[in-house]
Design an enzyme around this catalytic site. Structure first.
Site, PDB file in Angstrom:
ATOM      1  N   CYS A 118      -5.627  23.538  30.916  1.00  0.00           N
ATOM      2  CA  CYS A 118      -6.730  23.439  31.280  1.00  0.00           C
ATOM      3  C   CYS A 118      -6.383  21.835  32.270  1.00  0.00           C
ATOM      4  O   CYS A 118      -6.759  21.522  33.516  1.00  0.00           O
ATOM      5  CB  CYS A 118      -7.926  22.871  30.607  1.00  0.00           C
ATOM      6  SG  CYS A 118      -7.440  21.358  28.956  1.00  0.00           S
ATOM      7  N   HIS A 146     -10.482  18.892  26.216  1.00  0.00           N
ATOM      8  CA  HIS A 146     -10.685  20.078  27.377  1.00  0.00           C
ATOM      9  C   HIS A 146     -10.523  19.084  28.333  1.00  0.00           C
ATOM     10  O   HIS A 146     -11.599  18.189  27.992  1.00  0.00           O
ATOM     11  CB  HIS A 146     -11.635  21.932  26.802  1.00  0.00           C
ATOM     12  CG  HIS A 146     -11.505  22.819  28.070  1.00  0.00           C
ATOM     13  ND1 HIS A 146     -10.370  23.191  27.967  1.00  0.00           N
ATOM     14  CD2 HIS A 146     -12.206  22.555  28.952  1.00  0.00           C
ATOM     15  CE1 HIS A 146     -10.453  24.145  28.953  1.00  0.00           C
ATOM     16  NE2 HIS A 146     -11.637  23.879  28.822  1.00  0.00           N
ATOM     17  N   HIS A 195     -11.859  25.629  34.929  1.00  0.00           N
ATOM     18  CA  HIS A 195     -10.861  24.847  33.714  1.00  0.00           C
ATOM     19  C   HIS A 195     -10.779  26.325  33.560  1.00  0.00           C
ATOM     20  O   HIS A 195     -10.820  27.391  33.748  1.00  0.00           O
ATOM     21  CB  HIS A 195     -11.962  23.939  32.855  1.00  0.00           C
ATOM     22  CG  HIS A 195     -13.151  25.084  32.400  1.00  0.00           C
ATOM     23  ND1 HIS A 195     -13.116  25.827  31.200  1.00  0.00           N
ATOM     24  CD2 HIS A 195     -14.193  25.949  33.199  1.00  0.00           C
ATOM     25  CE1 HIS A 195     -14.479  25.890  30.846  1.00  0.00           C
ATOM     26  NE2 HIS A 195     -15.311  26.319  31.996  1.00  0.00           N
TER      27      HIS A 195
END
Length: 225
Positions: A123, A175, A186
């Site tokens: 990510c 994240h 993502h």
């Protein structure tokens, strides 16, 4: 854990990367033979053929190196060639891309923790490359470091290029997600690079922070004419 005091680091030593390789957290000779899960726990990021890195120290058959965006990691000495003619980083010559073209070109790319290539990306690597290739801005590799940049903003006032810092429900992993044109982009552990609607995204993630990074003190690349 191997650590080398900064006062013993080399000064102004740079090397060319001879082949694609992982930068790892600790110098482990048997790294190529480890399982994928074990490699994921050690991989910091990746370096690529002909990239210039700064050599900071040596331990056995590893160099401690720093990338142009300041990420540190260990690389095998045999995969680097020290070049005394190089006195600093040679930054990539970036031809900036349209945001949508960039995002869709990465869609469905596999997830690899610490990855930074078409063979697999995580990510924070995805957001790092987005800012580099779309906006010409340098971000650190780690999502916690990316979160320290820019200024906080509200989820309800999201703008193109904003970064959303969140955690999956029932999972501790930190994240980072890119917002563009009403969509949430993502790289997930399951599914790789995906594009989600707001409804889909909010069903899976708990939003902790939103950051606007444009017009802040993020270093900028100079695009070649």
């Amino acid at each position: 854990m191997i650590t080398i005091d900064r006062k013993h680091w080399y000064e102004n030593v740079f090397a060319k990367v001879l082949q694609v390789q992982d930068l790892i957290r600790q110098p482990i000779t048997e790294y190529p033979d480890l399982s994928s899960k074990e490699k994921d726990q050690l991989r910091q990021t990746q370096v690529f053929k002909d990239e210039i890195v700064q050599v900071l120290a040596k331990y056995q058959n590893f160099h401690l190196v720093r990338k142009f965006e300041q990420t540190l990691g260990w690389a095998l000495v045999e995969h680097l060639r020290v070049d005394e003619q190089v006195q600093g980083f040679i930054y990539p010559d970036i031809e900036l891309q349209d945001a949508q073209a960039f995002l869709y070109s990465w869609k469905d790319t596999s997830y690899v923790f610490g990855g930074l290539s078409r063979q697999g990306i995580d990510c924070s690597g995805f957001s790092q490359l987005y800012y580099l290739h779309v906006l010409g801005l340098i971000l650190p590799k780690n999502s916690n470091d990316q979160r320290k940049l820019g200024k906080p903003t509200e989820f309800k006032t999201l703008k193109d290029h904003d970064l959303i810092f969140c955690r999956p429900f029932h999972h501790p992993d930190h994240h980072v997600v890119i917002f563009h044109s009403g969509q949430f982009w993502h790289s997930r552990r399951s599914g790789g690079v995906v594009c989600q609607s707001e409804e889909e995204f909010l069903k899976q993630f708990n939003v902790e922070d939103v950051r606007t990074l444009l017009m802040t003190c993020v270093p900028v690349y100079t695009k070649s004419p």
